[in-house]
Scaffold this active site. Structure first.
Site, PDB file in Angstrom:
ATOM      1  N   THR A 270       0.965 -11.597  -7.110  1.00 57.24           N
ATOM      2  CA  THR A 270       1.606 -11.305  -5.820  1.00 57.24           C
ATOM      3  C   THR A 270       1.360 -12.423  -4.807  1.00 57.24           C
ATOM      4  O   THR A 270       0.327 -13.105  -4.859  1.00 57.24           O
ATOM      5  CB  THR A 270       1.045  -9.971  -5.283  1.00 57.24           C
ATOM      6  OG1 THR A 270       1.413  -9.829  -3.908  1.00 57.24           O
ATOM      7  CG2 THR A 270      -0.477  -9.900  -5.351  1.00 57.24           C
ATOM      8  N   ASP A 271       2.262 -12.519  -3.829  1.00 60.60           N
ATOM      9  CA  ASP A 271       2.055 -13.497  -2.748  1.00 60.60           C
ATOM     10  C   ASP A 271       0.845 -13.137  -1.886  1.00 60.60           C
ATOM     11  O   ASP A 271       0.311 -13.988  -1.167  1.00 60.60           O
ATOM     12  CB  ASP A 271       3.315 -13.644  -1.880  1.00 60.60           C
ATOM     13  CG  ASP A 271       3.771 -12.370  -1.182  1.00 60.60           C
ATOM     14  OD1 ASP A 271       3.135 -11.314  -1.367  1.00 60.60           O
ATOM     15  OD2 ASP A 271       4.778 -12.428  -0.438  1.00 60.60           O
ATOM     16  N   GLU A 272       0.412 -11.864  -1.968  1.00 60.25           N
ATOM     17  CA  GLU A 272      -0.708 -11.425  -1.111  1.00 60.25           C
ATOM     18  C   GLU A 272      -2.009 -12.156  -1.415  1.00 60.25           C
ATOM     19  O   GLU A 272      -2.931 -12.134  -0.597  1.00 60.25           O
ATOM     20  CB  GLU A 272      -0.953  -9.922  -1.273  1.00 60.25           C
ATOM     21  CG  GLU A 272       0.154  -9.095  -0.745  1.00 60.25           C
ATOM     22  CD  GLU A 272      -0.308  -7.748  -0.214  1.00 60.25           C
ATOM     23  OE1 GLU A 272      -1.517  -7.506  -0.107  1.00 60.25           O
ATOM     24  OE2 GLU A 272       0.573  -6.939   0.091  1.00 60.25           O
TER      25      GLU A 272
ATOM     26  N   TYR B  38      -6.900  -4.589  -2.278  1.00 59.91           N
ATOM     27  CA  TYR B  38      -5.853  -4.753  -3.306  1.00 59.91           C
ATOM     28  C   TYR B  38      -5.659  -6.233  -3.635  1.00 59.91           C
ATOM     29  O   TYR B  38      -5.735  -6.649  -4.791  1.00 59.91           O
ATOM     30  CB  TYR B  38      -4.528  -4.135  -2.826  1.00 59.91           C
ATOM     31  CG  TYR B  38      -3.319  -4.677  -3.564  1.00 59.91           C
ATOM     32  CD1 TYR B  38      -3.088  -4.328  -4.890  1.00 59.91           C
ATOM     33  CD2 TYR B  38      -2.424  -5.558  -2.945  1.00 59.91           C
ATOM     34  CE1 TYR B  38      -1.991  -4.840  -5.583  1.00 59.91           C
ATOM     35  CE2 TYR B  38      -1.335  -6.069  -3.623  1.00 59.91           C
ATOM     36  CZ  TYR B  38      -1.121  -5.709  -4.938  1.00 59.91           C
ATOM     37  OH  TYR B  38      -0.040  -6.230  -5.625  1.00 59.91           O
TER      38      TYR B  38
ATOM     39  N   LYS C 277      -6.276  -8.571  -7.063  1.00 64.26           N
ATOM     40  CA  LYS C 277      -5.204  -9.334  -7.713  1.00 64.26           C
ATOM     41  C   LYS C 277      -5.604 -10.816  -7.802  1.00 64.26           C
ATOM     42  O   LYS C 277      -5.317 -11.486  -8.797  1.00 64.26           O
ATOM     43  CB  LYS C 277      -3.885  -9.187  -6.950  1.00 64.26           C
ATOM     44  CG  LYS C 277      -3.249  -7.810  -7.021  1.00 64.26           C
ATOM     45  CD  LYS C 277      -2.823  -7.382  -8.419  1.00 64.26           C
ATOM     46  CE  LYS C 277      -1.638  -8.132  -8.947  1.00 64.26           C
ATOM     47  NZ  LYS C 277      -1.172  -7.583 -10.263  1.00 64.26           N
TER      48      LYS C 277
HETATM   49  P1  NAD Z   1       3.582   0.558  -9.355  1.00 57.32           P
HETATM   50  O1  NAD Z   1       2.387   1.075  -8.620  1.00 57.32           O
HETATM   51  O2  NAD Z   1       4.919   1.105  -9.069  1.00 57.32           O
HETATM   52  O3  NAD Z   1       3.337   0.741 -10.936  1.00 57.32           O
HETATM   53  C1  NAD Z   1       2.113   0.464 -11.545  1.00 57.32           C
HETATM   54  C2  NAD Z   1       2.184   0.988 -12.978  1.00 57.32           C
HETATM   55  O4  NAD Z   1       0.940   0.651 -13.629  1.00 57.32           O
HETATM   56  C3  NAD Z   1       2.324   2.513 -13.076  1.00 57.32           C
HETATM   57  O5  NAD Z   1       3.274   2.851 -14.062  1.00 57.32           O
HETATM   58  C4  NAD Z   1       0.931   2.978 -13.474  1.00 57.32           C
HETATM   59  O6  NAD Z   1       0.949   4.183 -14.226  1.00 57.32           O
HETATM   60  C5  NAD Z   1       0.464   1.786 -14.303  1.00 57.32           C
HETATM   61  N1  NAD Z   1      -1.003   1.688 -14.375  1.00 57.32           N
HETATM   62  C6  NAD Z   1      -1.879   1.754 -13.342  1.00 57.32           C
HETATM   63  N2  NAD Z   1      -3.150   1.648 -13.800  1.00 57.32           N
HETATM   64  C7  NAD Z   1      -3.048   1.479 -15.146  1.00 57.32           C
HETATM   65  C8  NAD Z   1      -3.995   1.298 -16.180  1.00 57.32           C
HETATM   66  N3  NAD Z   1      -5.323   1.267 -15.925  1.00 57.32           N
HETATM   67  N4  NAD Z   1      -3.554   1.136 -17.448  1.00 57.32           N
HETATM   68  C9  NAD Z   1      -2.224   1.191 -17.729  1.00 57.32           C
HETATM   69  N5  NAD Z   1      -1.287   1.390 -16.798  1.00 57.32           N
HETATM   70  C10 NAD Z   1      -1.687   1.527 -15.515  1.00 57.32           C
HETATM   71  O7  NAD Z   1       3.539  -1.012  -9.152  1.00 57.32           O
HETATM   72  P2  NAD Z   1       4.742  -2.042  -8.920  1.00 57.32           P
HETATM   73  O8  NAD Z   1       5.098  -2.052  -7.492  1.00 57.32           O
HETATM   74  O9  NAD Z   1       5.774  -1.813  -9.949  1.00 57.32           O
HETATM   75  O10 NAD Z   1       3.986  -3.420  -9.230  1.00 57.32           O
HETATM   76  C11 NAD Z   1       3.901  -3.897 -10.570  1.00 57.32           C
HETATM   77  C12 NAD Z   1       3.109  -5.206 -10.578  1.00 57.32           C
HETATM   78  O11 NAD Z   1       3.756  -6.157  -9.750  1.00 57.32           O
HETATM   79  C13 NAD Z   1       1.697  -5.057 -10.022  1.00 57.32           C
HETATM   80  O12 NAD Z   1       0.845  -5.850 -10.805  1.00 57.32           O
HETATM   81  C14 NAD Z   1       1.798  -5.599  -8.599  1.00 57.32           C
HETATM   82  O13 NAD Z   1       0.577  -6.151  -8.190  1.00 57.32           O
HETATM   83  C15 NAD Z   1       2.858  -6.663  -8.776  1.00 57.32           C
HETATM   84  N6  NAD Z   1       3.675  -6.961  -7.583  1.00 57.32           N
HETATM   85  C16 NAD Z   1       4.278  -5.945  -6.894  1.00 57.32           C
HETATM   86  C17 NAD Z   1       5.100  -6.256  -5.817  1.00 57.32           C
HETATM   87  C18 NAD Z   1       5.822  -5.186  -5.039  1.00 57.32           C
HETATM   88  O14 NAD Z   1       6.428  -5.489  -4.014  1.00 57.32           O
HETATM   89  N7  NAD Z   1       5.804  -3.924  -5.465  1.00 57.32           N
HETATM   90  C19 NAD Z   1       5.275  -7.591  -5.436  1.00 57.32           C
HETATM   91  C20 NAD Z   1       4.627  -8.591  -6.160  1.00 57.32           C
HETATM   92  C21 NAD Z   1       3.840  -8.268  -7.245  1.00 57.32           C
HETATM   93  O1  DAU Z   2       3.848  -8.963  -0.944  1.00 56.92           O
HETATM   94  C1  DAU Z   2       3.795  -8.340  -2.183  1.00 56.92           C
HETATM   95  C2  DAU Z   2       3.129  -6.994  -2.035  1.00 56.92           C
HETATM   96  O2  DAU Z   2       4.065  -6.169  -1.362  1.00 56.92           O
HETATM   97  C3  DAU Z   2       2.740  -6.377  -3.361  1.00 56.92           C
HETATM   98  O3  DAU Z   2       1.749  -7.167  -3.956  1.00 56.92           O
HETATM   99  C4  DAU Z   2       2.208  -4.955  -3.172  1.00 56.92           C
HETATM  100  O4  DAU Z   2       1.967  -4.350  -4.432  1.00 56.92           O
HETATM  101  C5  DAU Z   2       3.247  -4.154  -2.419  1.00 56.92           C
HETATM  102  O5  DAU Z   2       2.740  -2.859  -2.146  1.00 56.92           O
HETATM  103  C6  DAU Z   2       3.636  -4.852  -1.124  1.00 56.92           C
HETATM  104  O6  DAU Z   2       2.549  -4.838  -0.178  1.00 56.92           O
HETATM  105  P1  DAU Z   2       2.805  -4.573   1.377  1.00 56.92           P
HETATM  106  O7  DAU Z   2       1.573  -4.063   1.984  1.00 56.92           O
HETATM  107  O8  DAU Z   2       3.449  -5.757   1.996  1.00 56.92           O
HETATM  108  O9  DAU Z   2       3.923  -3.422   1.236  1.00 56.92           O
HETATM  109  P2  DAU Z   2       4.158  -2.050   2.010  1.00 56.92           P
HETATM  110  O10 DAU Z   2       5.491  -1.538   1.559  1.00 56.92           O
HETATM  111  O11 DAU Z   2       2.993  -1.136   1.893  1.00 56.92           O
HETATM  112  O12 DAU Z   2       4.281  -2.512   3.511  1.00 56.92           O
HETATM  113  C7  DAU Z   2       5.274  -3.448   3.908  1.00 56.92           C
HETATM  114  C8  DAU Z   2       5.107  -3.702   5.399  1.00 56.92           C
HETATM  115  O13 DAU Z   2       5.478  -2.502   6.102  1.00 56.92           O
HETATM  116  C9  DAU Z   2       3.670  -3.991   5.803  1.00 56.92           C
HETATM  117  O14 DAU Z   2       3.683  -4.921   6.885  1.00 56.92           O
HETATM  118  C10 DAU Z   2       3.144  -2.649   6.304  1.00 56.92           C
HETATM  119  C11 DAU Z   2       4.392  -1.996   6.885  1.00 56.92           C
HETATM  120  N1  DAU Z   2       4.444  -0.534   6.789  1.00 56.92           N
HETATM  121  C12 DAU Z   2       4.245   0.044   5.577  1.00 56.92           C
HETATM  122  C13 DAU Z   2       4.293   1.415   5.433  1.00 56.92           C
HETATM  123  C14 DAU Z   2       4.050   2.069   4.099  1.00 56.92           C
HETATM  124  C15 DAU Z   2       4.741   0.233   7.913  1.00 56.92           C
HETATM  125  O15 DAU Z   2       4.946  -0.297   9.017  1.00 56.92           O
HETATM  126  N2  DAU Z   2       4.791   1.587   7.780  1.00 56.92           N
HETATM  127  C16 DAU Z   2       4.575   2.223   6.599  1.00 56.92           C
HETATM  128  O16 DAU Z   2       4.603   3.482   6.540  1.00 56.92           O
END
Ligand code: NAD
Ligand code: DAU
Length: 337
Positions: free
Chosen positions: A126-128, A151, A155
């Site tokens: 992730t970019d985080e 988190y 990562k």
């Molecule tokens: P998500 O939370 O929707 O899904 C996570 C999945 O992993 C679920 O199906 C869960 O059951 C499974 N899981 C959790 N713990 C596990 C374990 N111990 N063993 C096996 N499976 C397990 O997550 P997402 O948003 O789809 O993100 C997927 C990946 O992409 C993550 O690694 C996250 O860090 C990365 N990522 C997410 C975003 C985003 O915006 N959502 C952006 C950049 C990177």
């Molecule tokens: O940047 C990549 C990341 O993006 C991934 O690695 C993470 O898995 C994913 O959860 C996401 O993280 P963020 O914290 O950026 O996403 P989130 O959707 O939780 O929040 C996006 C922005 O919105 C953040 O600035 C917080 C704000 N927010 C979020 C929620 C849930 C609100 O203002 N209100 C809310 O209720």
């Protein structure tokens, strides 16, 4: 090509499974997922009958589960999507589950991939991990790591372990770092699906702090295509940033959602800020564009419309997720298995 996709029942993983099976006829997928609160087999509905797809319930941080799946299948690549993924949970419920899955789980997969001579390992990061930006500039692959919440710290830890496995043991590993995703099947704890779900129910839309925190939004299928590109063309040991370079303040996103749904802005409610809230993320995607030839296809307008239309058309999915009904289904189907 036999792929191990961990976390394939989650948001991005399930989109990737569908994408890769639709795009390549010669691909087989084993979806290895623990089915935590974020894993939902309804995300994969329709694939059960596909002979190129198999689901294995297992935990990446459990050595026996990992050993068993690697012994059963000969994988050509591992794509590690499995993670605890929500920042707020890592802040409010503690970091332990994040350390267990994101750090320990990744190391167990790396060890198994080495032991079984898997030719390619793709870590979905992730970019985080880069931390927060000031008013200008973008994250490049050379930006130093600076994670600010539990988190992102886990990562970043996983990224270092992948780097070490490649550097010290020669594992063919690559890392992708993507910005914020949105699209179908996203769990409504994240900003965009939460705001859509609340707006549909006429509930308040909770905006943290002043709403001026900036995220760089990418449609999930663009991310999936980028991962597939890195899987096939990425250079061993390299990191690839992925993003669409559409970075805007949260409040603008929330207002756009309300406009699409024809709901009043009076639903917006400013709430207490997230502790240590990263102010701005913005990705520089030059490397993957110029070296691997990938570029995003969806504009934010197209992606948001597709996403909102999907949530409108999939009321039962949203209802099952909001009520936790899908978890009762797992209990019935799998129990302690
Ligand atoms: P998500 O939370 O929707 O899904 C996570 C999945 O992993 C679920 O199906 C869960 O059951 C499974 N899981 C959790 N713990 C596990 C374990 N111990 N063993 C096996 N499976 C397990 O997550 P997402 O948003 O789809 O993100 C997927 C990946 O992409 C993550 O690694 C996250 O860090 C990365 N990522 C997410 C975003 C985003 O915006 N959502 C952006 C950049 C990177
Ligand atoms: O940047 C990549 C990341 O993006 C991934 O690695 C993470 O898995 C994913 O959860 C996401 O993280 P963020 O914290 O950026 O996403 P989130 O959707 O939780 O929040 C996006 C922005 O919105 C953040 O600035 C917080 C704000 N927010 C979020 C929620 C849930 C609100 O203002 N209100 C809310 O209720």
């Amino acid at each position: 090509m036999k792929l191990m996709v961990t976390g394939g029942a989650g948001f991005i993983g399930s989109n990737f499974v569908r994408y890769v099976l639709d795009t390549h006829t010669d691909v087989h997928v084993v979806n290895f997922d623990a089915l935590t609160y974020a894993g939902n087999l309804e995300n994969l509905a329709g694939l059960e009958e596909d002979s190129r797809y198999a689901f294995v319930r297992g935990d990446i941080s459990n050595p026996d589960d990992v050993q068993a799946v690697f012994a059963q299948y000969g994988f050509d690549a591992v794509l590690n999507f499995a993670a605890e993924s929500h920042v707020d949970r890592s802040l409010h419920f503690g970091a332990q589950a994040f350390i267990q899955t994101n750090v320990l789980g990744t190391q167990l997969l790396l060890d198994a991939a080495r032991k079984h001579d898997v030719p390619r390992f793709v870590q979905i990061s992730t970019d985080e991990v880069y931390g927060s930006l000031g008013d200008d500039g973008r994250f490049s692959e050379a930006t130093p790591m600076g994670p600010n919440n539990p988190y992102s710290a886990t990562k970043a830890g996983a990224d270092f372990l992948v780097r070490a496995a490649e550097h010290s043991h020669g594992l063919d590993a690559v890392i992708t770092r993507c910005s914020n995703n949105y699209g179908p099947y996203q769990f409504p704890e994240k900003l965009i699906p939460l705001m859509i779900a609340n707006a549909l129910e006429g509930k308040p839309l909770p905006v943290y702090g002043d709403g001026m925190h900036v995220r760089d939004w990418i449609f999930v299928l663009d991310h999936c295509e980028a991962i597939d590109t890195v899987l096939r063309k990425g250079v061993k040991g390299e990191v690839y940033n992925i993003g669409s370079m559409y970075d805007v303040p949260n409040i603008e996103i929330v207002k756009l959602i309300l406009k699409h749904l024809d709901k009043p802005e009076s639903l917006i409610t400013y709430v207490k800020d997230r502790p240590g809230h990263d102010r701005r993320y913005a990705m520089d995607n030059t490397k993957i564009r110029t070296e691997l030839g990938w570029e995003p296809k969806y504009t934010f307008e197209q992606g948001l419309k597709t996403t909102i239309d999907w949530y409108l058309a999939n009321g039962p999915w949203l209802e099952h997720v909001r009520s936790g009904r899908y978890l009762q289904y797992y209990e019935k189907l799998y129990g302690d298995r």
